[in-house]
Motif scaffolding. Structure first.
Motif, PDB file in Angstrom:
ATOM      1  N   ILE A   1       0.841  -1.205   0.000  1.00 29.43           N
ATOM      2  CA  ILE A   1       0.000   0.000   0.000  1.00 29.43           C
ATOM      3  C   ILE A   1       0.877   1.256   0.000  1.00 29.43           C
ATOM      4  O   ILE A   1       0.625   2.208  -0.748  1.00 29.43           O
ATOM      5  CB  ILE A   1      -0.952  -0.013   1.215  1.00 29.43           C
TER       6      ILE A   1
ATOM      7  N   GLY B   1      -5.393  -2.167  -2.859  1.00 28.61           N
ATOM      8  CA  GLY B   1      -4.038  -1.722  -2.520  1.00 28.61           C
ATOM      9  C   GLY B   1      -3.694  -0.380  -3.156  1.00 28.61           C
ATOM     10  O   GLY B   1      -3.139   0.513  -2.511  1.00 28.61           O
TER      11      GLY B   1
ATOM     12  N   SER C   1      -5.929   2.530  -1.674  1.00 24.81           N
ATOM     13  CA  SER C   1      -5.593   2.807  -0.269  1.00 24.81           C
ATOM     14  C   SER C   1      -4.371   3.711  -0.179  1.00 24.81           C
ATOM     15  O   SER C   1      -4.372   4.722   0.536  1.00 24.81           O
ATOM     16  CB  SER C   1      -5.322   1.500   0.486  1.00 24.81           C
TER      17      SER C   1
ATOM     18  N   THR D   1      -6.963  -3.118   3.589  1.00 21.01           N
ATOM     19  CA  THR D   1      -7.425  -2.167   2.574  1.00 21.01           C
ATOM     20  C   THR D   1      -8.870  -1.732   2.852  1.00 21.01           C
ATOM     21  O   THR D   1      -9.224  -0.581   2.609  1.00 21.01           O
ATOM     22  CB  THR D   1      -7.316  -2.757   1.148  1.00 21.01           C
TER      23      THR D   1
END
Lengths: 358, 358
Positions: free
Chosen positions: A189, A217, A220, A276
């Motif tokens: 992330i 991912g 985020s 996430t």
């Protein structure tokens, strides 16, 4: 195998990128974020320093023709030009170069629909360690070829998530490699979040960023970084109607998974993870759901007007901005300057053509 | 109609970009160039100041995969991302904004296979004057659509150069518009030369630049600018075997025209003019001739690896670098850092697909 130190440019060695550019109240907010989400603006800035010399700083393209069609000013962040053909290399690089030398030596492994796999193989090759990649047999040929090109070792699985996870567990047992999840991982992330740092330098004063959503991912990292820099900036997810679990999850206030997914955007079929999900829940302003026909139409515009070869998943941000949902929504009426992340460009030309002519 | 003054950024108004950055011997050389060719580094720098606020500064992309395939370090100058989808907008913009208000008021006209036509229409629209465009009936649909999208008025002709020229002459008579030749025009050449100014800033220390050749407007500007900045830099033309008049002209030491041309690169079928020929003769180091199959293969690599949607003419530079002629030639053995101009991206996706599957 090379050590992390060997790769770092001199200026970043032994230097922790701190909070010194943040105001005190932002610093405390950032501290809260890292406790709550495992990621914050500082881990994203650290990722940027760590991966900077390995990744492409991708260009931002604009098109007056597409501005006219959309009625907004659009800024296309071209992650399809990233190494490996997708944004995934940022996260993979950050994960692999975060490992200690001992951890890295045994290699890394993952199960993925393709872009993460290729990215991990390439990042592992960059550090000189092995990558064991579990890939479902149904993955597009070009994505598999990318993994092979980058020196990844392929282990085939069935298409189901269960089969993929079981196969990966076996690899872990056999090799002692480190599992790098495609999205539900703080290092991943943080790596993807570096896109926002670049984009907001290249196109300041954005009102919104539109981001494809799958496992979450990418969005985020993008949302955490963007909102830390400018809390009033909107972050909107773009999701295919045939895999609309994020929209359903946001509506339900908890993770919803779908028994099956069906979309031309093969990269957007994963569901949110616990990490996430908490970020998507708290930082994503809306999920715009679009149909496959809209994705194909947007992809065509990318080829014909922007001259960028995107995959269906990569074009969904433009599809979202052109959708009735977005165009008619009062809430986004004042979003004039919009960043769109063209997330990847790995597509078989045969599949592409077939899509255009359905 | 807007006047030139209204468009100029404050800093460039009433300011002639002079020779002050050139060494004395270069200044005298430059003076010789403008007398001999009608173009020199100063007219190219003036063009840059004139068009800067209207054009895209196009990005330069690199790809380790393509570096590995070619055995060189390649820098792709992506003029397919230029407004109108090709480098042609630079020259068209320079030509139109070079006109006095009285001249411009009656509009401009041209005959062109497409990209110049669209570019001229767009540049005319930018200045608020009419563009009358003579287009052969056989031009690709997407190129015609571009002209219409940019507000150009289309006048159809037959495919032959003779029919195009006669139709254009009639338009001139009827409207009093200014004829802007697609390439054999000092303003056009100076505009195209601005590519080198950008490229050599973005990718310094190039050993060579590979440029598609057709009428020679692009390569003339690129070569003059590049060699004024770095006389040891090599400029190589890339030409299709089915329209190899430039290669034949260089070999014969005079302009050779072909009775007919046959190539998938529809933008590369023109022959040299007297102005471009003298520059090509004196500044272009070699012409690399490639077959259509090599062009298609290079185009595929652009889509699949670089993720850039180029037209066949746009991909020919990469085809040239990958060709046996180039790879085996002793003279270019030491050309390690190579700029490649991806000149345009206007292609019907249907035609593209057909090409890939022949």
């Amino acid at each position: 195998m090379k050590t992390v130190e060997e790769f770092l440019p001199d200026s970043t060695r032994h230097t922790r990128i701190g909070f010194n550019f943040l105001l005190p109240e932002m610093e405390s907010k950032s501290q809260q974020n890292i406790e709550k989400y495992g990621v914050d603006i500082s881990t994203i800035r650290e990722a940027q320093a760590r991966i900077k010399s390995f990744i492409h700083r991708t260009p931002v393209l604009t098109s007056e023709s597409l501005d006219n069609i959309s009625g907004r000013k659009l800024f296309f962040k071209c992650e399809c030009f990233q190494k490996g053909g997708a944004f995934k290399f940022r996260g993979a690089c950050n994960a692999i170069f975060s490992l200690s030398d001992n951890e890295a030596a045994k290699g890394v492994t993952t199960h993925s629909s393709g872009n993460h796999a290729a990215a991990l193989a390439l990042a592992a090759k960059t550090r000189g360690v092995p990558a064991y990649v579990v890939i479902p047999k149904t993955a597009p040929t070009c994505k598999v070829e990318n993994v092979i090109r980058y020196g990844g070792q392929i282990i085939w699985s069935e298409d189901s998530l269960q089969s993929r996870e079981m196969t990966a567990a076996k690899v872990l047992e056999d090799t002692g490699a480190v599992l790098v999840h495609p999205y539900n991982d703080a290092r991943i992330i943080s790596g993807q979040g570096t896109i926002s740092l670049e984009l907001l330098e290249q196109a300041p004063h954005l009102d919104a960023i539109v981001v494809p959503i799958s496992g979450g991912g990418l969005i985020s990292g993008v949302a955490l970084a963007a909102k830390s820099i400018n809390p009033s900036l909107r972050v909107l997810a773009a999701e295919p109607s045939g895999a609309n679990d994020a929209a359903l999850s946001k509506a339900a206030g908890k993770i919803i998974t779908l028994p099956e997914t069906k979309t031309v955007a093969d990269g957007l079929r994963a569901h949110l993870g616990n990490l996430t999900w908490s970020i998507v829940r708290d930082f994503v302003d809306d999920v715009i759901v679009v149909h496959d026909t809209e994705i194909i139409e947007a992809m065509k515009l990318c080829y014909e007007i922007l001259k960028v070869a995107v995959e269906p998943s990569g074009a969904i941000g433009l599809a979202a901005v052109l959708s009735q949902h977005f165009q008619k929504c009062q809430a986004w009426r004042d979003c004039n300057r919009i960043g769109i992340i063209l997330s990847g460009g790995n597509v078989d030309l045969g599949v592409l053509w077939h899509s255009f002519n359905r």
